[in-house]
Scaffold this motif. Structure first.
Motif, mmCIF file in Angstrom:
data_model
loop_
_atom_site.group_PDB
_atom_site.id
_atom_site.type_symbol
_atom_site.label_atom_id
_atom_site.label_comp_id
_atom_site.label_asym_id
_atom_site.label_seq_id
_atom_site.Cartn_x
_atom_site.Cartn_y
_atom_site.Cartn_z
ATOM 1 N N LYS A 137 -10.090 34.356 -24.719
ATOM 2 C CA LYS A 137 -10.957 33.185 -24.684
ATOM 3 C C LYS A 137 -10.255 32.221 -25.719
ATOM 4 O O LYS A 137 -10.369 30.773 -25.679
ATOM 5 N N VAL A 156 -12.784 37.870 -18.014
ATOM 6 C CA VAL A 156 -12.685 37.087 -18.969
ATOM 7 C C VAL A 156 -13.542 35.766 -18.686
ATOM 8 O O VAL A 156 -13.818 34.839 -19.556
ATOM 9 N N ASP A 157 -13.851 35.494 -17.391
ATOM 10 C CA ASP A 157 -14.410 34.005 -17.046
ATOM 11 C C ASP A 157 -16.043 34.073 -17.308
ATOM 12 O O ASP A 157 -16.486 33.346 -17.289
ATOM 13 N N TYR A 172 -16.477 34.408 -20.429
ATOM 14 C CA TYR A 172 -16.493 33.682 -21.767
ATOM 15 C C TYR A 172 -15.995 32.145 -21.945
ATOM 16 O O TYR A 172 -15.515 31.798 -20.589
ATOM 17 N N ARG A 173 -16.372 31.505 -22.729
ATOM 18 C CA ARG A 173 -15.973 30.133 -22.961
ATOM 19 C C ARG A 173 -14.403 30.115 -23.429
ATOM 20 O O ARG A 173 -14.176 30.341 -24.447
ATOM 21 N N ILE A 174 -13.619 29.537 -22.307
ATOM 22 C CA ILE A 174 -12.147 29.594 -22.676
ATOM 23 C C ILE A 174 -11.749 28.317 -23.193
ATOM 24 O O ILE A 174 -12.111 27.230 -22.581
#
Length: 1106
Positions: free
Chosen positions: A534, A860-861, A863-865
């Motif tokens: 992220k 992973v999506d 999380y705030r990337i």
């Protein structure tokens, strides 16, 4: 110059050997490509288009023939040496003696600069063992090879394509394809003079003494015509002399001069010939003195003069060699011919009458031997007969038998002289099968043919043994997935019957794949690794980041094959990995016992145990995750809390000496309880499961008696190593001897499916159920998450397989899966827990907290990337004033949305070419695929607005590794472009460029390009098919892919890639082609257009006219 006579009955078909039945349906051209007279023997050498070299005597009778260039590469040039004959092909230099025995063979595998070679020559008189080679590849320059050492001597930079090379023992004359001539000094390897000989091309030249003569062609009326003159140069004064006309004022010379050669004995006389057959002998001192002849042939392609000056050989376009002789008495090609060598003939004389064949006097040399296709037993390596369980070393029969050994499967002999035990292992029936019985015959040739065919065996997924001692096919060695056309045609789906992705076995450090698969199914570790993506992390050589990208790709791919290329590149660059001998670039695969904290027995037995390569990598990987997390976020220690073991090391002695060291280790080395100190010696541990092994390894005691010294009495030193905590994940490296494994395998259920653990009185206690524990300390339940096992073959080869236990979302039950490279199947629990087969040995085992195993895997999506890198630059070498940026960064208003089109193209350089093996039947097998590195990536806007077609990414990726081939013609990358110190390009790291592509993938962008599957494979990212718009697929008919250049010419009437490739131009062209495809499909004319362009392509061989 007079009295030359044509030998009409003296002719030879040079390709008679290529007209045999098995060449009948071969589409290759069958031609004699090069002819040269031998300067030391009465031989004339012929090279053909199949890479064969033939020699003929003065009567044109065959002397020798040998295959110089494997693979059917045509012979480009021949050169006579005092020891034999040198031949040159496109990428090979071959040196053989006159009998045809190979003395030296160098290919592009040995010398990377061997590419598109055309000509060669010797250097000065003092450099007769150095050969200069050159050709069309501008990146290769002029390559010098030392024949004595058999290796590369030097490489001289040269910026022109070379067609011819001639030496006068002082200077080397280089004929360029453009028609010019350069004079190279071999002593300094510098060009001392350049001549503009011919305006179109050079056809032939010769150099003797200080005279250089050339013939060539000029362009007239858009066509090439042979010049009707010969250029003459004085190499002493380095100036051009007046040209000499060819057959001036005669009809015979109307065709122009195509061949020229100076007479060896009269260097002021030259022979000039044309393709029509006319030839002159001209005196350079008085050019009016000349003799003219006409060869009775429609067309000739080569003219060669013998060293004696008495023979003139003509080779016609029909590959028929005929000769002219100076006089009837001429019989030698050279004035100082050497004596030929012929094979020896062993003649034992007549066999005596009455000698029985079984008698000792019978000559055995008269008995013929059969021909064997397989390797004979006498040719096997002696190490095969030195393994435990086969043929032991010779043992002195006088040695008494001792009963000291505890292994019931072995006998121990004690030598009175050396007082040492010699163990003789009994025959292992389970491993090697019944004794005195033959295995069914199976030809190795058939096995290799079956493996090379790419066919998937029917029982490849069988994991149960069909007979005692057999290794099931699911555990066997997998075939190489990289074939002639890469991995695109390989059927990976036939090997994977699970919902998970697998790892390809064609990369580097394949043994690490087993560990990477193991931790992929540990929920909390997976979430921590993927969660690090992220944030931006552009630190060089971060294994944590690369592992995050790999796990995200495996989680997203859903049964597709994945490759750990970028992870392995970063891993190989680690200095610590090189020191430990873990990577491919390391010279040593083992290290000292002290560095790896290895243990040894404290009993009288002196055998030492050493961690395997996989166990070393397991410890290195976990330590790297802790280090990389601390480097990114110094305040966090998630990985240390997840699997960190708090170890207290205490040293005590009877002299009241006390030392204590506390640290955190990532793995626990599990040893046998019998190897522990006096506290555990003789203790009844009940070693029926792994629990006593783990518990004993968590608190180890060792006592050493130090001998007395001056003034100091003997002291007993005790070493204690105690684990003080129980982390959520226990990573165990099992280290047992062969005898200990034999005892373990004899039992059942050694691998515990679950157990309970607690810390009581500062030491860990492990139990199978809670009823065994009466303490008040908190207890933790651990369950087996998976393990890596080593599979050993009877031939000594080993590989690793991974067992993992994963929670099924639908049934909420745990299932076991087996991973062997790109093979993956579901197996029952009893198969996974069974370690009794002789060929299966667990090495690394993972136990997890029961609650941890039931946690979900977060992609992973969730999380705030951080997407900032898409809107700013991050250069590795700063910006120079001379740098010109060819792109315009995206603005936040242009932020890509799901479905946004992005045209993309990537260029690559070759780090190392593929390694191939060719068997006795000529079959080519790829041993190791070529390794590439991303060199440039460009992405352009596709929205229909004012910025349509404007690039927003144009990254050049710097590279510190050795680059074997820049492939400038196809990549547009020149030497120095990727060098941080020399390049004027805006260089970035691979991590920066990869994150940009990865972010575009996360945003749901749709990628447009040509041949994107190959680009994404080399970038090492898997993109779903619904996010790919590949013009190579859209304009495909059958199996013949069309190049981007041909499609642009046929559909867009654009001529691209006229020079070197440019990724921006290629990406933009692919975008326009995609728009064209949509238009044709909407109009319903796509099929008609495809028929037209394929029909036109077949007539032009799919090439764009010049």
């Amino acid at each position: 110059m007079n009295n030359w006579q044509h030998s009409s009955s003296h002719s030879l078909d040079l390709i008679q050997h290529l007209k045999k039945p098995y060449f009948r349906y071969d589409d290759k051209g069958k031609d004699a490509t090069r002819t040269v007279f031998d300067s030391r023997a009465n031989l004339i050498w012929i090279g053909d288009s199949y890479g064969r070299i033939s020699s003929y005597d003065t009567n044109l009778s065959l002397y020798t023939r040998h295959a110089a260039h494997i693979g059917g590469m045509p012979v480009k040039d021949l050169l006579c040496h005092r020891e034999g004959i040198l031949s040159l092909s496109d990428d090979t230099l071959h040196f053989a003696n006159r009998r045809g025995i190979t003395l030296l063979n160098l290919t592009s595998v040995d010398i990377a600069s061997f590419s598109s070679l055309n000509a060669m020559s010797f250097g000065s008189a003092e450099q007769k063992d150095e050969v200069y080679c050159a050709g069309d590849d501008l990146n290769s320059g002029i390559v010098t090879v030392d024949l004595n050492k058999g290796c590369l001597s030097s490489i001289t930079t040269y910026s022109s394509k070379v067609k011819l090379m001639r030496s006068n023992n002082r200077l080397i004359s280089i004929g360029k394809q453009s028609g010019g001539v350069d004079i190279l000094d071999p002593n300094s390897n510098t060009v001392v003079k350049s001549f503009s000989a011919h305006s179109g091309a050079i056809s032939d030249m010769d150099s003797r003494g200080y005279t250089l003569v050339t013939v060539g062609k000029s362009r007239r009326f858009s066509s090439m015509y042979a010049d009707p003159f010969v250029n003459v140069f004085d190499l002493r004064n380095m100036q051009q002399l007046p040209p000499v006309s060819f057959s001036k004022g005669t009809i015979m010379g109307a065709g122009g001069a195509d061949f020229v050669q100076l007479l060896p004995l009269l260097p002021t006389v030259m022979v000039v010939a044309s393709e029509s057959g006319a030839f002159d002998f001209v005196d350079l001192v008085n050019t009016t003195v000349r003799t003219q002849y006409l060869h009775p042939s429609q067309s000739i392609k080569e003219v060669t003069l013998s060293p004696s000056g008495d023979f003139l050989a003509f080779v016609g376009n029909d590959n028929i060699l005929t000769t002219w002789t100076r006089s009837e008495g001429a019989g030698n090609f050279t004035n100082t011919p050497e004596i030929w060598e012929y094979p020896d003939y062993a003649d034992d004389g007549p066999i005596g009458n009455g000698i029985p064949i079984d008698g000792f006097a019978y000559p055995l040399s008269s008995v013929g031997l059969p021909y064997y296709n397989e390797k004979l037993l006498s040719a096997w390596y002696n190490t095969i007969f030195r393994s435990s369980g086969t043929v032991p070393h010779n043992i002195d029969g006088a040695l008494p038998v001792s009963a000291k050994t505890k292994d019931k499967s072995a006998l121990s002999l004690t030598s009175e002289k050396t007082s040492r035990d010699i163990t003789i292992y009994r025959y292992d029936k389970l491993k090697y099968g019944p004794r005195n019985s033959l295995e069914p015959y199976m030809s190795l040739k058939d096995l290799r043919k079956k493996a090379a065919s790419g066919q998937v065996p029917e029982d490849i997924l069988r994991f149960k043994s069909s007979k005692e001692g057999e290794i099931p096919p699911a555990y066997g060695k997998l075939q190489l997935s990289h074939g002639r056309y890469g991995t695109d045609t390989f059927d990976f789906d036939a090997f994977n019957k699970t919902p998970f992705s697998t790892l390809d076995t064609d990369g580097e450090n394949v043994y690490t794949n087993a560990i990477l698969q193991l931790y992929r199914f540990v929920p909390e570790l997976f979430n921590l690794v993927v969660g690090c993506l992220k944030n931006e992390n552009f630190g060089i050589d971060s294994l944590l980041t690369e592992l995050g990208y790999l796990y995200d790709m495996m989680n997203r791919s859903q049964r597709a094959i994945c490759r750990a290329t970028n992870f392995q590149t970063t891993f190989n660059a680690k200095t610590v990995a090189k020191e430990l001998g873990l990577g491919t670039n390391s010279l040593d695969c083992t290290n000292s016992f002290e560095k790896m904290h290895l243990y040894r027995k404290t009993t009288s037995n002196t055998d030492k145990l050493q961690k395997s390569l996989l166990q070393k990598f397991n410890e290195f990987l976990l330590e790297s995750l802790i280090t990389d997390e601390r480097a990114n976020e110094s305040e966090k220690a998630s990985f240390k809390e997840l699997f960190g073991l708090h170890l207290d090391s205490v040293v005590r002695s009877n002299c009241n000496r006390y030392e204590k060291i506390s640290n955190v280790v990532s793995t626990l080395t599990v040893l046998s309880p019998a190897r522990n100190g006096f506290k555990y010696y003789g203790k009844k541990t009940g070693n029926s499961t792994i629990l006593p092994f783990i518990e004993s390894s968590m608190k180890r005691v060792k006592y050493i008696a130090r001998p007395p010294e001056k003034g100091v009495k003997q002291e007993i030193v005790g070493y204690e190593r105690t684990i003080r905590n129980l982390p959520p994940i226990l990573s165990l490296d099992v280290l047992l001897s062969n005898q200990e494994w034999t005892i373990v395998k004899a039992g059942k259920n050694w691998l515990s499916k679950e157990f309970f653990a607690a810390i009581s009185k500062d030491k860990p206690i492990l139990m199978t159920n809670l009823s065994e524990y009466s303490g008040r300390e908190p207890t933790f339940k651990y369950e087996l998450n998976g393990y890596v096992a080593r599979v050993d073959d009877t031939d000594g080869e080993s590989r690793y397989v991974t067992y993992v236990r994963c929670l099924d979302k639908a049934s909420r039950d745990f299932k076991w899966y087996l991973f062997n490279g790109y093979l993956a199947i579901e197996v029952p629990e009893d198969e996974a827990l069974d370690i009794s087969p002789w060929w299966k040995t667990p090495e690394t085992i993972i136990y997890c907290d029961a609650e941890e195993m039931r946690k979900p895997f977060f992609p992973v999506d969730t999380y705030r990337i951080n997407y900032d890198i898409l809107y700013r630059d991050h250069f590795a070498n700063g910006i120079r004033e001379t740098t010109k940026l060819q792109y315009k960064l995206l603005s936040k208003e242009e932020a890509p949305q799901p479905g946004t089109l992005v045209a993309i193209d990537a260029e690559f350089v070759i780090l190392s070419d593929e390694l191939c093996d060719i068997d006795c039947n000529g079959n080519r097998k790829i041993i190791k695929p070529k390794q590439t590195a991303l060199a440039r990536l460009s992405a352009i806007r596709c929205e229909d607005n004012e910025f349509f077609g404007v690039p927003f990414i144009d990254d050049y990726i710097f590279n510190n590794e050795h680059i074997e081939d820049y492939v400038t013609k196809y990549s547009g990358i020149y030497p120095g472009d990727l060098d941080l110190k020399k390049s004027t390009r805006p260089l970035v790291s691979r991590e920066v460029t990869y994150r940009k592509v990865w972010l575009l993938l996360q945003l749901g962008c749709v990628f447009v390009g040509h041949g994107l599957n190959n680009d994404f494979k080399n970038i090492n990212i898997n993109v779903p098919q619904n996010q790919i718009r590949d013009t190579a697929i859209y304009f495909l008919r059958g199996k013949r892919y069309l190049s981007l250049r041909y499609l642009a010419f046929a559909l867009l009437d654009r001529n691209i890639q006229g020079g070197n490739h440019d990724s921006i131009e290629d990406a933009y062209t692919a975008l326009i082609l995609y728009k064209k495809y949509l238009n044709l499909k909407e109009n319903g004319t796509l099929e008609h257009v495809l028929d037209t362009i394929y029909a036109e392509g077949r007539s032009s061989n799919y090439r764009v006219p010049l």
